[in-house]
Design an enzyme around this catalytic site. Structure first.
Site, short mmCIF file in Angstrom:
data_model
loop_
_atom_site.label_atom_id
_atom_site.label_comp_id
_atom_site.label_asym_id
_atom_site.label_seq_id
_atom_site.Cartn_x
_atom_site.Cartn_y
_atom_site.Cartn_z
N LYS A 32 0.86 -1.19 0.00
CA LYS A 32 0.00 0.00 0.00
C LYS A 32 0.89 1.23 0.00
CE LYS A 32 -2.37 1.71 3.70
NZ LYS A 32 -2.26 3.18 3.70
N ASP A 59 -3.47 4.27 -2.07
CA ASP A 59 -4.42 4.75 -1.05
C ASP A 59 -4.44 6.28 -1.05
OD1 ASP A 59 -5.93 5.06 1.27
OD2 ASP A 59 -4.30 4.48 2.62
N LYS A 61 -7.53 8.05 -1.42
CA LYS A 61 -8.84 8.47 -0.87
C LYS A 61 -9.40 9.69 -1.58
CE LYS A 61 -7.82 6.77 3.83
NZ LYS A 61 -6.36 6.54 3.82
N ASP A 64 -13.92 14.55 -4.28
CA ASP A 64 -14.09 15.85 -4.96
C ASP A 64 -15.36 15.75 -5.80
OD1 ASP A 64 -13.59 18.39 -6.22
OD2 ASP A 64 -11.45 18.09 -5.84
N THR A 118 -11.24 5.67 10.68
CA THR A 118 -11.23 5.12 12.05
C THR A 118 -10.79 6.17 13.07
OG1 THR A 118 -9.10 4.15 11.48
CG2 THR A 118 -10.97 2.66 11.57
N ARG A 210 3.38 -1.03 10.57
CA ARG A 210 4.53 -1.08 11.49
C ARG A 210 4.90 -2.47 12.02
NH1 ARG A 210 2.00 3.95 14.44
NH2 ARG A 210 0.21 2.94 13.44
O1 C5P Z 1 1.32 0.74 10.91
P1 C5P Z 1 -0.12 0.33 10.86
O2 C5P Z 1 -0.32 -1.16 10.77
O3 C5P Z 1 -0.96 0.97 11.94
O4 C5P Z 1 -0.62 0.93 9.46
C1 C5P Z 1 -1.95 0.88 9.06
C2 C5P Z 1 -2.11 1.55 7.74
O5 C5P Z 1 -3.49 1.56 7.41
C3 C5P Z 1 -1.65 3.02 7.71
O6 C5P Z 1 -1.18 3.27 6.39
C4 C5P Z 1 -2.91 3.77 7.99
O7 C5P Z 1 -2.90 5.06 7.44
C5 C5P Z 1 -3.93 2.91 7.27
N1 C5P Z 1 -5.31 3.06 7.72
C6 C5P Z 1 -5.71 2.85 9.03
N2 C5P Z 1 -7.03 3.01 9.37
C7 C5P Z 1 -7.92 3.36 8.43
C8 C5P Z 1 -7.54 3.57 7.11
C9 C5P Z 1 -6.20 3.41 6.79
O8 C5P Z 1 -4.90 2.52 9.88
N3 C5P Z 1 -9.19 3.47 8.73
#
Ligand code: C5P
Length: 235
Positions: A32, A59, A61, A64, A118, A210
């Site tokens: 992603k 990603d 999003k 517009d 979220t 992460r």
């Molecule tokens: O590092 P981590 O596992 O928290 O990364 C989650 C990824 O998913 C990040 O790129 C974050 O921006 C994305 N994301 C999220 N919650 C959402 C939409 C996208 O954590 N509702």
């Protein structure tokens, strides 16, 4: 169902992203790429990673007026990405415009809608956005709108998969971030599930950043995520 792990490559630039991907000698993870790297490096970073054999969820999003989203999506379709997204809050006409742009371009990209971020709490939904329906109902309603407008699925929490599935059916794709190994740090994610639990809840794809990108051994962490998610059993 085709379940897969998508690695959120939230790195600040080309060098750090490519250095991370260099760790993978055998497999080519689905990755992603988000706004940070796209706005910093431009579309060439997408072409470069695609050329290395990775599938890409871009990603960005989009949100517009329909005509602008249509034209922007035509450009994204030209990048040959595998998954793209838009905000369901942009409305049905906007979502249909995105669908049309992909179809006219011959793109097979999975079109996802973001229902509610979220980061939006139930309090913010009511007090700030003035949406009086509960969060779960709002998510289900936006998912239904997305399906009717021709989207293939939604991005949502694994904890919302059930309600989305009830509203839109089991074929409607759910891509779920907020996933952590049982023994890993939660970071800033509040409501998390393990890869195995996401499987049990019915997610089609998990997005994991992460716990893989910051792991001492990213390849081992990726393999563990794939195993736990596809088998539905914690290690
Ligand atoms: O590092 P981590 O596992 O928290 O990364 C989650 C990824 O998913 C990040 O790129 C974050 O921006 C994305 N994301 C999220 N919650 C959402 C939409 C996208 O954590 N509702």
């Amino acid at each position: 169902m085709n379940r897969d792990v998508i690695v959120a490559c939230d790195f600040p630039n080309r060098e750090t992203t490519l250095a991370f991907l260099e760790n993978f000698k055998e497999e080519r993870p689905f990755v992603k790429l988000g706004m940070e790297i796209f706005y910093g490096e431009g579309p060439d970073i997408v072409r470069e990673i695609k050329a290395r054999g990775h599938r890409i969820f871009l990603d960005l999003k989009l949100h517009d007026i329909p005509n602008t989203v249509y034209k922007a999506m035509k450009n994204l379709a030209g990048l040959d990405v595998d998954m793209v997204n838009i905000h369901a809050a942009g409305g049905s006409e906007m979502m249909k415009a995105a669908r049309r742009a992909l179809d006219e371009s011959g793109s097979k990209a999975v079109l996802l809608a973001v229902t509610q971020l979220t980061s939006i709490t139930p309090e913010a939904l009511k007090e700030e956005l003035w949406i009086d329906h509960p969060m779960a109902e709002t998510v289900a309603h936006y998912a239904q709108n997305a399906k009717e407008a021709g989207c293939d699925g939604v991005v949502c929490s694994p904890l919302e998969v059930e309600v989305v599935c009830e509203a839109c059916g089991p074929e409607f794709v759910t891509v779920t971030p907020g996933v952590r190994f049982a023994d890993s740090d939660k970071g800033d994610q509040k409501r998390v599930t393990t890869p195995a639990k996401a499987h049990q809840l019915g997610s089609h794809y998990v997005v994991i950043g992460r716990p893989i990108t910051q792991a001492a051994d990213p390849v081992a962490a990726y393999r563990r995520a794939v195993k736990e998610f596809t088998e539905g059993v914690e290690e």
